[in-house]
Design a protein around this motif. Structure first.
Motif, mmCIF file in Angstrom:
data_model
loop_
_atom_site.group_PDB
_atom_site.id
_atom_site.type_symbol
_atom_site.label_atom_id
_atom_site.label_comp_id
_atom_site.label_asym_id
_atom_site.label_seq_id
_atom_site.Cartn_x
_atom_site.Cartn_y
_atom_site.Cartn_z
ATOM 1 N N GLN A 23 0.812 -1.113 -0.002
ATOM 2 C CA GLN A 23 -0.220 0.110 0.151
ATOM 3 C C GLN A 23 0.980 1.215 0.113
ATOM 4 O O GLN A 23 0.626 2.221 0.776
ATOM 5 N N GLY A 24 2.026 1.139 -0.805
ATOM 6 C CA GLY A 24 2.929 2.316 -0.754
ATOM 7 C C GLY A 24 2.484 3.421 -0.962
ATOM 8 O O GLY A 24 2.523 4.368 -0.207
ATOM 9 N N MET A 25 1.796 3.646 -2.084
ATOM 10 C CA MET A 25 1.312 5.182 -2.507
ATOM 11 C C MET A 25 -0.083 5.654 -1.563
ATOM 12 O O MET A 25 0.042 6.913 -1.238
ATOM 13 N N LEU A 26 -0.827 4.557 -0.999
ATOM 14 C CA LEU A 26 -1.623 5.034 0.127
ATOM 15 C C LEU A 26 -0.951 5.741 1.368
ATOM 16 O O LEU A 26 -1.492 6.738 2.060
ATOM 17 N N ILE A 27 0.052 4.957 1.887
ATOM 18 C CA ILE A 27 0.789 5.278 3.244
ATOM 19 C C ILE A 27 1.686 6.929 2.705
ATOM 20 O O ILE A 27 1.775 7.719 3.548
ATOM 21 N N VAL A 28 2.243 6.966 1.477
ATOM 22 C CA VAL A 28 2.991 8.055 1.217
ATOM 23 C C VAL A 28 1.630 9.171 1.139
ATOM 24 O O VAL A 28 2.327 10.326 1.651
ATOM 25 N N ALA A 29 0.495 8.975 0.782
ATOM 26 C CA ALA A 29 -0.398 10.203 0.795
ATOM 27 C C ALA A 29 -0.803 10.512 2.200
ATOM 28 O O ALA A 29 -0.948 11.535 2.702
ATOM 29 N N ARG A 30 -0.688 9.553 3.196
ATOM 30 C CA ARG A 30 -1.056 9.746 4.576
ATOM 31 C C ARG A 30 0.024 10.440 5.108
ATOM 32 O O ARG A 30 -0.012 11.482 5.956
ATOM 33 N N LEU A 31 1.285 10.104 4.818
ATOM 34 C CA LEU A 31 2.659 10.859 5.547
ATOM 35 C C LEU A 31 2.527 12.240 4.957
ATOM 36 O O LEU A 31 2.641 13.205 5.643
ATOM 37 N N LEU A 32 2.235 12.255 3.715
ATOM 38 C CA LEU A 32 2.346 13.804 3.255
ATOM 39 C C LEU A 32 1.212 14.489 3.785
ATOM 40 O O LEU A 32 1.145 15.927 3.934
ATOM 41 N N GLY A 33 -0.065 13.750 4.114
ATOM 42 C CA GLY A 33 -1.136 14.684 4.374
ATOM 43 C C GLY A 33 -0.863 15.003 5.876
ATOM 44 O O GLY A 33 -1.408 16.071 6.444
ATOM 45 N N ALA A 34 -0.199 14.300 6.546
ATOM 46 C CA ALA A 34 0.194 14.467 8.027
ATOM 47 C C ALA A 34 1.227 15.772 8.075
ATOM 48 O O ALA A 34 1.247 16.735 9.192
ATOM 49 N N PHE A 35 1.779 16.071 6.971
ATOM 50 C CA PHE A 35 2.941 16.952 6.958
ATOM 51 C C PHE A 35 2.289 18.498 6.468
ATOM 52 O O PHE A 35 3.021 19.436 6.397
ATOM 53 N N VAL A 36 1.037 18.416 5.834
ATOM 54 C CA VAL A 36 0.414 19.561 5.176
ATOM 55 C C VAL A 36 0.379 20.684 6.263
ATOM 56 O O VAL A 36 0.614 21.686 6.050
ATOM 57 N N PRO A 37 -0.302 20.635 7.535
ATOM 58 C CA PRO A 37 -0.380 21.394 8.357
ATOM 59 C C PRO A 37 0.996 21.960 8.763
ATOM 60 O O PRO A 37 1.182 23.589 8.873
ATOM 61 N N HIS A 38 2.271 21.673 8.562
ATOM 62 C CA HIS A 38 3.380 22.007 8.929
ATOM 63 C C HIS A 38 3.841 23.389 7.779
ATOM 64 O O HIS A 38 4.376 24.235 8.005
ATOM 65 N N TYR A 39 3.463 22.844 6.394
ATOM 66 C CA TYR A 39 3.649 23.680 5.500
ATOM 67 C C TYR A 39 2.511 24.962 5.425
ATOM 68 O O TYR A 39 2.898 25.900 4.987
ATOM 69 N N LEU A 40 1.396 24.312 5.870
ATOM 70 C CA LEU A 40 0.222 25.416 5.869
ATOM 71 C C LEU A 40 0.622 26.540 6.659
ATOM 72 O O LEU A 40 0.193 27.799 6.521
ATOM 73 N N ALA A 41 1.339 26.374 7.888
ATOM 74 C CA ALA A 41 1.598 27.542 8.811
ATOM 75 C C ALA A 41 2.331 28.341 8.192
ATOM 76 O O ALA A 41 2.337 29.616 8.690
ATOM 77 N N PHE A 42 3.264 28.120 7.272
ATOM 78 C CA PHE A 42 4.086 29.240 6.638
ATOM 79 C C PHE A 42 3.290 29.715 5.193
ATOM 80 O O PHE A 42 3.382 30.936 4.811
ATOM 81 N N MET A 43 2.498 28.933 4.649
ATOM 82 C CA MET A 43 2.039 29.161 3.236
ATOM 83 C C MET A 43 0.870 30.147 3.489
ATOM 84 O O MET A 43 0.398 31.163 2.780
#
Length: 400
Positions: A51-71
Motif C-alpha cells: 500500500q505504498g502510495m496510500l501510505i505516502v499520501a497519509r505521510l504527506l497529508g500529516a505534514f501539510v499543516p506544517h507547510y500550511l503554517a508558513f503558506m
C-alpha cells in the motif's frame, strides 16, 4: 450616501475577488513544491509496501499543516501585494482616490482577510500542526519497524532492529527469497547466524514468519569460549517476522506535539525539552499566527507604486521581505533561549518592530501624496542616490 456605500461595497467585492486568485495559487503552488520535496524522503520508507502510495499520501497529508503554517501568512501577504500592485499600475487606485476613496478604505477587505487568516493560522499551528507531526512520526516509526520483508532489497544488507538481513534475490511477489542470510546480536556479545538457499513468508496464527528451507544455523552464546559455538542443519526453520517490538509512544512527550491549550498549561519540562523550549514553542506559534494581521498592510504599502513605471526590483524585494521575516522568527526563537530575557521577549520584540513599522508606513501611504516608495526614492535622488539603476541609463544622452 447610499450611492457611496453601494460603491464601496462593489469595491470591496472586487478587491476580494481579485486577491483570492493569487492567494489560492500561492497556497497550492507552495504546498505542491514543498510536498514534492518531502515525497523524496517518505518514498524510501514505503519502498516495497503493498500500500505504498496510500501510505505516502497519509505521510504527506500529516505534514501539510506544517507547510500550511508558513503558506497562510505568505499567501495573504503576496495576494495583497499582487492585487494592489496590479490596480496601481493600471491607474485604478488613482481613479478611486479621485472619487474620495482612500487607500485604507479601498483595500480594507484585505485587512479583514488578514484577521480571518490569523484565526485560521492559529487553528493550524495550535491544533492541526501538533496532531499532524505526531501522526507523521507514528507512521514513520511503524514503517521503520515494519516486517523486514517489506523493507529488504536485492543484494543489500539491511539493519532491522537487532538483525542484519541480506537476500540476494527477491522474487516478484516479494514474499519469497533466494540466498538469505540473517545475523542477530544476542546478549553477552553472542550472535546467531542463519543462512538458507530459499525462504518465503507464511502466516502462523496472527503472526508472520519467514520459513527457511535446507539451511544452517550457527549459534555463538559466548565469543570468549570456542566450545560455545553450536551448528545445526535444518530442513525447515520458521523465523518470526513480526512488526514493531512495541507500540509508538503516547503523544505529548515532545513540545512540538502539544496542542496550544496544553502548551499554555504546561508548567514543568517534558522529555528533553526545557522550560525555554516550551516558551519558544508557544510564543513562536502565536507570533506566526498573528503575523497575518500586519502582513496585508505591508503588502499594500509595497504594492502601491507609480502608475507610470513598473519597478522590477520592488517585486523581488517584496518577496524577499517575507522570507527574511520568517527566517528571523526562527532565528530569534532559537537565539532567545540563550538570552536572559528569554525567547518570549525576543520574539515579541521582533514582532513589535515589524508591526509598528508596517503600521507607520501604512498610515503614511494612506494619508500621503503618492506611493511611499516614490517619495523615498525622490528624497534619495536629491542627494544623488538612485534606487533604479535603469534610470541612469535612460538619463544618459545618446552619442551619435
Amino acid at each position: 450616501m447610499q450611492t457611496g456605500e453601494a460603491r464601496l461595497t462593489i469595491i470591496d467585492r472586487y478587491v476580494l475577488r481579485q486577491c483570492l486568485i493569487p492567494i489560492m495559487a500561492t497556497i497550492m503552488i507552495g504546498l505542491l513544491v514543498l510536498s514534492a520535496a518531502r515525497f523524496l524522503i517518505v518514498f524510501d520508507l514505503v519502498l516495497g509496501n503493498d500500500q505504498g502510495m496510500l501510505i505516502v499520501a497519509r505521510l504527506l497529508g500529516a505534514f501539510v499543516p506544517h507547510y500550511l503554517a508558513f503558506m497562510l501568512p505568505l499567501s495573504i501577504y503576496w495576494g495583497s501585494y499582487v492585487v494592489v500592485r496590479q490596480l496601481t499600475v493600471n491607474s485604478e487606485v488613482n481613479i478611486l482616490q479621485a472619487t474620495g476613496s482612500s487607500i485604507g478604505r479601498t483595500f480594507r477587505m484585505l485587512l479583514v482577510l488578514g484577521a480571518v487568516f490569523a484565526c485560521l493560522n492559529a487553528a493550524v499551528v495550535g491544533w492541526l500542526q501538533p496532531l499532524g507531526r505526531y501522526t507523521y512520526r507514528a507512521l514513520a516509526y511503524n514503517l521503520e519497524n515494519a516486517d523486514f520483508y517489506l523493507r529488504v532489497r536485492d543484494s543489500t544488507f539491511m539493519n532491522i532492529g537487532p538483525r542484519t538481513v541480506f537476500a540476494e534475490k527477491i522474487n516478484p511477489d516479494r514474499r519469497s527469497f533466494e540466498k538469505i542470510l540473517i545475523h542477530e546480536r544476542l546478549d553477552k556479545g553472542g550472535s546467531m547466524t542463519i543462512v538458507a538457499p530459499r525462504g518465503s513468508i507464511i502466516r502462523l496464527g496472527e503472526r508472520l514468519s519467514l520459513r527457511l528451507s535446507d539451511g544452517q544455523r550457527m549459534l555463538i552464546e559466548n565469543p570468549a569460549e570456542p566450545d560455545s559455538v553450536q551448528t545445526m542443519n535444518f530442513d525447515v526453520l520458521d523465523v518470526p517476522a513480526g512488526g514493531a517490538a512495541e507500540p509508538f509512544r503516547r503523544r505529548g512527550e515532545d513540545e512540538q506535539e502539544l496542542l496550544l491549550p496544553e502548551l499554555i498549561a504546561q508548567k514543568v519540562p517534558i522529555g528533553d525539552a526545557t522550560m525555554a523550549d516550551l516558551s519558544m514553542a508557544l510564543h513562536k506559534k502565536l507570533v506566526i499566527a498573528l503575523s497575518c494581521l500586519f502582513l496585508p498592510m505591508l503588502g499594500i504599502v509595497l504594492g502601491v507604486q507609480s502608475a507610470r513605471k513598473k519597478n522590477l526590483y520592488q517585486s523581488v524585494a517584496a518577496l524577499l521581505i517575507i522570507i527574511v521575516y520568517h527566517q528571523l522568527v526562527e532565528f530569534t526563537g532559537d537565539f532567545g533561549k540563550g538570552l536572559a530575557i528569554g525567547p518570549a521577549v525576543a520574539l515579541w520584540s521582533l514582532y513589535g518592530v515589524f508591526f509598528v513599522t508596517t503600521l507607520v508606513l501604512f498610515y503614511k501611504t494612506s494619508t500621503g501624496i503618492g506611493p511611499i516608495s516614490d517619495r523615498i526614492a525622490s528624497r534619495l535622488d536629491r542627494i544623488g542616490i538612485r534606487l533604479d539603476p535603469s534610470a541612469r541609463l535612460r538619463g544618459r544622452p545618446q552619442t551619435p
